[in-house]
Design a protein around this motif. Structure first.
Motif, short mmCIF file in Angstrom:
data_model
loop_
_atom_site.label_atom_id
_atom_site.label_comp_id
_atom_site.label_asym_id
_atom_site.label_seq_id
_atom_site.Cartn_x
_atom_site.Cartn_y
_atom_site.Cartn_z
N MET A 1 -3.00 -0.82 -4.77
CA MET A 1 -3.69 -0.28 -3.59
C MET A 1 -4.95 -1.09 -3.28
O MET A 1 -5.19 -1.47 -2.13
CB MET A 1 -4.05 1.19 -3.84
CG MET A 1 -4.69 1.87 -2.66
SD MET A 1 -3.62 2.01 -1.23
CE MET A 1 -2.48 3.22 -1.82
N ASN B 1 -4.22 -0.34 6.06
CA ASN B 1 -4.42 -0.25 4.62
C ASN B 1 -5.54 0.70 4.25
O ASN B 1 -5.46 1.40 3.25
CB ASN B 1 -4.68 -1.65 4.05
CG ASN B 1 -3.42 -2.45 4.00
OD1 ASN B 1 -2.62 -2.30 3.09
ND2 ASN B 1 -3.20 -3.27 5.02
N ALA C 1 0.83 -1.20 0.00
CA ALA C 1 0.00 0.00 0.00
C ALA C 1 0.87 1.26 0.00
O ALA C 1 0.56 2.24 -0.69
CB ALA C 1 -0.94 0.00 1.21
N PHE D 1 -4.99 4.03 2.07
CA PHE D 1 -5.83 4.22 0.90
C PHE D 1 -6.46 5.61 0.90
O PHE D 1 -6.42 6.33 -0.10
CB PHE D 1 -6.91 3.14 0.86
CG PHE D 1 -7.87 3.28 -0.26
CD1 PHE D 1 -7.51 2.94 -1.55
CD2 PHE D 1 -9.15 3.73 -0.04
CE1 PHE D 1 -8.40 3.06 -2.60
CE2 PHE D 1 -10.05 3.85 -1.07
CZ PHE D 1 -9.67 3.52 -2.36
#
Length: 159
Positions: free
Chosen positions: A107, A139, A65, A143
């Protein structure tokens, strides 16, 4: 009934001029989200140090990520649109679009794998759920920081 919200207006705050500070605010908010994501994961790694409590391979999602964060934000929007004022780069507009696309694939892949880790390794076996939640929140926050940094600032970064 369809036009009930047509006349509803949000009050505008005239005390802050967002036009000049948009890049700064977006960068700070994205940085706080990114930092918080890694802080949660580091906390889980320190709280559950053994391999049995938290598999060390679960850190891979956050690494991918983070790599995707840098890939997505390394290309400017003008390069993706094709109106960059400088000359043709290695791959030009197609290469920029492909680079950003692969970054978003990484991602989303890391976010989906974090959800899988949460449920497959912690919820279904009825273990302590905090390490799985840490992977998921790390994550998710990375994001959102990617989206805020990519779409929350203007094109002219040095203004």
């Amino acid at each position: 009934m369809a036009g009930i919200l047509d006349n509803l207006r949000m009050p505008e705050c005239e005390c802050i001029d967002w036009g000049e500070r948009r890049n700064t605010v977006a960068s700070i908010v994205a940085g706080v989200f990114f930092f918080t994501g890694w802080w949660v994961m580091i906390d889980a790694a320190v709280t559950y140090p053994s391999q049995a409590e938290m598999n060390h391979a679960f850190h891979t999602c956050g690494v991918f990520a983070t790599l995707a964060f840098f890939m997505i934000n390394a290309v400017s929007t003008s390069q993706v649109r094709g109106d960059a004022m400088y000359g043709e780069d290695c791959f030009g507009q197609t290469g920029a679009r492909l680079w950003v696309f692969v970054g978003f694939l990484m991602m989303f892949g890391s976010l989906i794998s974090a959800i899988w880790i949460l449920f497959a390794a912690y919820v279904v076996p009825e273990k302590s759920v905090y390490p799985g939640l840490a992977v998921f929140f790390q994550n998710t926050l990375i994001f959102f920081s990617t989206l805020i940094y990519r779409f929350g600032r203007t094109e002219d970064l040095w203004a």
